[in-house]
Design a protein around this motif. Structure first.
Motif, PDB file in Angstrom:
ATOM      1  N   UNK A  51       1.005  -1.115   0.165  1.00 30.85           N
ATOM      2  CA  UNK A  51       0.126   0.186  -0.122  1.00 30.85           C
ATOM      3  C   UNK A  51       0.934   0.910   0.205  1.00 30.85           C
ATOM      4  N   UNK A  52       1.976   1.517   0.369  1.00 30.13           N
ATOM      5  CA  UNK A  52       2.715   2.665   1.086  1.00 30.13           C
ATOM      6  C   UNK A  52       3.526   2.804   0.043  1.00 30.13           C
ATOM      7  N   UNK A  53       4.332   1.851  -0.700  1.00 31.39           N
ATOM      8  CA  UNK A  53       5.459   1.784  -1.752  1.00 31.39           C
ATOM      9  C   UNK A  53       4.809   1.744  -3.298  1.00 31.39           C
ATOM     10  N   UNK A  54       3.959   0.601  -3.242  1.00 31.42           N
ATOM     11  CA  UNK A  54       3.310   0.385  -4.572  1.00 31.42           C
ATOM     12  C   UNK A  54       4.599  -0.156  -5.342  1.00 31.42           C
ATOM     13  N   UNK A  55       5.035  -1.033  -4.662  1.00 32.22           N
ATOM     14  CA  UNK A  55       6.071  -1.295  -6.008  1.00 32.22           C
ATOM     15  C   UNK A  55       5.872  -1.598  -6.855  1.00 32.22           C
ATOM     16  N   UNK A  56       6.330  -1.244  -8.439  1.00 38.44           N
ATOM     17  CA  UNK A  56       6.342  -2.372  -9.568  1.00 38.44           C
ATOM     18  C   UNK A  56       7.667  -3.110  -9.893  1.00 38.44           C
ATOM     19  N   UNK A  57       7.017  -4.300 -10.222  1.00 35.69           N
ATOM     20  CA  UNK A  57       7.143  -5.241 -10.493  1.00 35.69           C
ATOM     21  C   UNK A  57       7.597  -5.888 -11.737  1.00 35.69           C
ATOM     22  N   UNK A  58       8.817  -6.311 -12.505  1.00 36.42           N
ATOM     23  CA  UNK A  58       8.993  -6.273 -13.965  1.00 36.42           C
ATOM     24  C   UNK A  58      10.084  -7.501 -14.200  1.00 36.42           C
ATOM     25  N   UNK A  59       8.958  -8.417 -14.898  1.00 32.34           N
ATOM     26  CA  UNK A  59      10.408 -10.307 -14.803  1.00 32.34           C
ATOM     27  C   UNK A  59      10.047 -11.575 -13.744  1.00 32.34           C
ATOM     28  N   UNK A  60       8.875 -10.700 -13.083  1.00 29.72           N
ATOM     29  CA  UNK A  60       8.592 -12.378 -11.804  1.00 29.72           C
ATOM     30  C   UNK A  60       8.683 -13.145 -12.437  1.00 29.72           C
ATOM     31  N   UNK A  61       8.048 -13.632 -13.381  1.00 30.80           N
ATOM     32  CA  UNK A  61       8.116 -15.248 -14.107  1.00 30.80           C
ATOM     33  C   UNK A  61       9.264 -16.115 -14.135  1.00 30.80           C
ATOM     34  N   UNK A  62      11.099 -14.785 -13.876  1.00 31.57           N
ATOM     35  CA  UNK A  62      11.771 -15.580 -14.101  1.00 31.57           C
ATOM     36  C   UNK A  62      12.204 -16.527 -12.843  1.00 31.57           C
ATOM     37  N   UNK A  63      10.776 -16.168 -12.050  1.00 31.55           N
ATOM     38  CA  UNK A  63      10.973 -16.801 -10.609  1.00 31.55           C
ATOM     39  C   UNK A  63      10.746 -18.563 -10.733  1.00 31.55           C
ATOM     40  N   UNK A  64      11.670 -19.308 -10.454  1.00 34.63           N
ATOM     41  CA  UNK A  64      11.361 -20.631 -10.848  1.00 34.63           C
ATOM     42  C   UNK A  64      10.456 -20.994  -9.652  1.00 34.63           C
ATOM     43  N   UNK A  65       9.075 -21.465 -10.310  1.00 29.50           N
ATOM     44  CA  UNK A  65       8.019 -22.465  -9.448  1.00 29.50           C
ATOM     45  C   UNK A  65       8.565 -22.939  -8.717  1.00 29.50           C
ATOM     46  N   UNK A  66       9.510 -23.914  -8.710  1.00 34.66           N
ATOM     47  CA  UNK A  66       9.472 -24.364  -7.226  1.00 34.66           C
ATOM     48  C   UNK A  66      10.973 -25.373  -7.530  1.00 34.66           C
ATOM     49  N   UNK A  67      11.460 -25.747  -7.058  1.00 35.35           N
ATOM     50  CA  UNK A  67      12.915 -25.928  -7.105  1.00 35.35           C
ATOM     51  C   UNK A  67      13.749 -24.780  -6.462  1.00 35.35           C
ATOM     52  N   UNK A  68      15.210 -25.191  -6.203  1.00 32.24           N
ATOM     53  CA  UNK A  68      15.965 -24.541  -5.122  1.00 32.24           C
ATOM     54  C   UNK A  68      17.320 -23.902  -7.280  1.00 32.24           C
ATOM     55  N   UNK A  69      17.651 -22.321  -5.966  1.00 33.06           N
ATOM     56  CA  UNK A  69      17.514 -20.781  -6.887  1.00 33.06           C
ATOM     57  C   UNK A  69      17.798 -20.334  -5.990  1.00 33.06           C
ATOM     58  N   UNK A 123      16.528   6.531   9.345  1.00 28.93           N
ATOM     59  CA  UNK A 123      15.817   5.537  10.349  1.00 28.93           C
ATOM     60  C   UNK A 123      14.752   5.181   9.721  1.00 28.93           C
ATOM     61  N   UNK A 124      14.212   5.820   8.815  1.00 28.14           N
ATOM     62  CA  UNK A 124      12.751   5.329   8.645  1.00 28.14           C
ATOM     63  C   UNK A 124      12.602   5.810   6.911  1.00 28.14           C
ATOM     64  N   UNK A 125      12.034   4.799   6.785  1.00 32.06           N
ATOM     65  CA  UNK A 125      11.690   5.187   4.715  1.00 32.06           C
ATOM     66  C   UNK A 125      10.986   6.472   4.146  1.00 32.06           C
ATOM     67  N   UNK A 126      11.594   6.718   3.203  1.00 34.38           N
ATOM     68  CA  UNK A 126      10.092   7.605   2.689  1.00 34.38           C
ATOM     69  C   UNK A 126       9.427   6.619   2.343  1.00 34.38           C
ATOM     70  N   UNK A 127       8.579   7.742   2.208  1.00 32.32           N
ATOM     71  CA  UNK A 127       7.064   6.504   1.471  1.00 32.32           C
ATOM     72  C   UNK A 127       7.195   7.907  -0.162  1.00 32.32           C
ATOM     73  N   UNK A 128       7.483   6.770  -1.100  1.00 32.25           N
ATOM     74  CA  UNK A 128       8.144   6.560  -2.332  1.00 32.25           C
ATOM     75  C   UNK A 128       8.080   5.239  -3.041  1.00 32.25           C
ATOM     76  N   UNK A 129       7.154   5.336  -4.815  1.00 27.41           N
ATOM     77  CA  UNK A 129       6.987   3.993  -5.365  1.00 27.41           C
ATOM     78  C   UNK A 129       8.580   3.975  -5.593  1.00 27.41           C
ATOM     79  N   UNK A 130       8.993   2.410  -5.440  1.00 28.54           N
ATOM     80  CA  UNK A 130       9.968   1.545  -5.694  1.00 28.54           C
ATOM     81  C   UNK A 130      10.069   0.466  -7.231  1.00 28.54           C
ATOM     82  N   UNK A 131      10.778   0.232  -7.902  1.00 28.10           N
ATOM     83  CA  UNK A 131      10.166  -0.529  -8.292  1.00 28.10           C
ATOM     84  C   UNK A 131      11.446  -2.138  -8.673  1.00 28.10           C
ATOM     85  N   UNK A 132      11.083  -2.971  -8.664  1.00 27.03           N
ATOM     86  CA  UNK A 132      11.899  -4.305  -8.286  1.00 27.03           C
ATOM     87  C   UNK A 132      11.962  -5.065  -9.652  1.00 27.03           C
TER      88      UNK A 132
END
Length: 319
Positions: free
Chosen positions: A103-121, A249-258
């Motif tokens: 809610x606070x940081x509204x992260x933009x998420x790109x490339x989440x499909x690259x995370x394996x659905x199962x198994x070690x990584x 100590x405290x983060x600013x409320x701003x949108x981030x990208x992952x």
């Protein structure tokens, strides 16, 4: 399979065995509790309490046998002490901290499909802010275990004790970053996580960037990738330095990208985990992939060395 005990006909006290939940029963995004209603940023919240109840029921056992509820499945495990941290992890992720951070940081998420659905990584990323520890796990459907610096577990005062309790409760692993033997211990811990078929999060720089630049990676990530024979998913946190640079100590409320990049395969280096040249090549390839995602300025030196060479700031005078 793998020497794990089969579910007995009954549990201690004559109770029926814990229900075995399969991937077919689970939510399409692996790692979420089965069923439920969606809300709070698309996360499953409706059946969380029921899943936690099942996990608590499965947590005991006089014979040392322990079933744990882990993100939608019941999996046999011989290790004590796993159920509590996992339950707390999912409470925070789906019911408390996760929805708040989304809610606070509204992260933009790109490339989440690259995370394996199962198994070690391995998920290897840049490290810009204390907030990284919380924002990346929130966007993943799978549980991820980080190798966290030992200082988070040994801090003084009330704040230190609370921080240590938090990191222990979510199952993160303390790592001593001083000396070669400490590095070997970190590798052993990381390989243990990978050996269980889980996601391991690591920051190859070894510490947070003090100025927002990307620094040379340490070869521990390469040892784990080659010896564990697992893919490495590069990850870039963008904007977290601006919301909470080191010392703030405290983060600013701003949108981030992952951003997550395509998995890197290092199977061609199999058997070379003791070769310095090979390990440096693997590490540099990982850092180059992170650089391509983050767009940071690159420094061909270790962050800790650069930080140590800087003149120390004079302590503030009391008013």
């Amino acid at each position: 399979m793998g020497g794990r005990p089969e579910h007995p006909p009954t549990r201690p006290g004559g109770k029926p065995p814990c229900r075995q939940v399969t991937r077919k029963d689970a939510d399409p995004a692996h790692g979420r509790p089965p069923g439920g209603v969606r809300g709070g940023g698309g996360r499953v919240v409706g059946d969380l309490a029921e899943g936690l109840r099942q996990g608590e029921e499965c947590a005991g056992g006089a014979d040392g046998f322990r079933d744990r509820w882990c993100g939608g499945y019941c999996a046999s495990s011989g290790g004590d002490g796993e159920a509590g941290p996992r339950l707390f992890y999912y409470i925070l992720k789906y019911a408390v901290l996760g929805p708040l951070l989304r809610l606070l940081f509204r992260p933009r998420i790109e490339g989440l499909e690259h995370i394996p659905e199962e198994g070690a990584a391995i998920v290897a990323g840049n490290h810009l802010s204390f907030s990284d520890h919380f924002l990346m796990p929130v966007v993943l459907s799978r549980r991820i275990t980080f190798l966290a610096k030992q200082e988070y577990f040994t801090g003084p005062g009330i704040k230190g004790r609370l921080t240590a309790a938090f990191f222990r409760s979510i199952g993160q692993i303390p790592v001593d970053r001083s000396g070669r033997e400490a590095g070997r211990a970190a590798v052993r811990e990381g390989l243990g996580v990978l050996g269980r078929g889980e996601l391991l999060g690591i920051y190859p720089e070894g510490t947070r960037s003090h100025d927002g630049r990307l620094y040379k990676g340490k070869v521990g990530v390469a040892v784990m990738a080659v010896q564990g024979r697992v893919p490495v998913v590069p990850c870039a946190m963008v904007g977290t330095f601006e919301i909470q640079p080191p010392g703030q100590r405290m983060p600013k409320i701003r949108r981030v990208t992952i951003r997550f990049g395509k998995p890197l395969d290092f199977s061609r280096y199999a058997g070379l985990e003791n070769e310095k040249v090979a390990l440096r090549a693997v590490t540099d390839e990982i850092m180059y992939a992170v650089l391509g995602l983050s767009g940071q300025e690159y420094v061909d030196a270790y962050a800790a060395d650069v930080k140590a060479a800087q003149p120390k700031k004079a302590p503030r005078k009391p008013r």
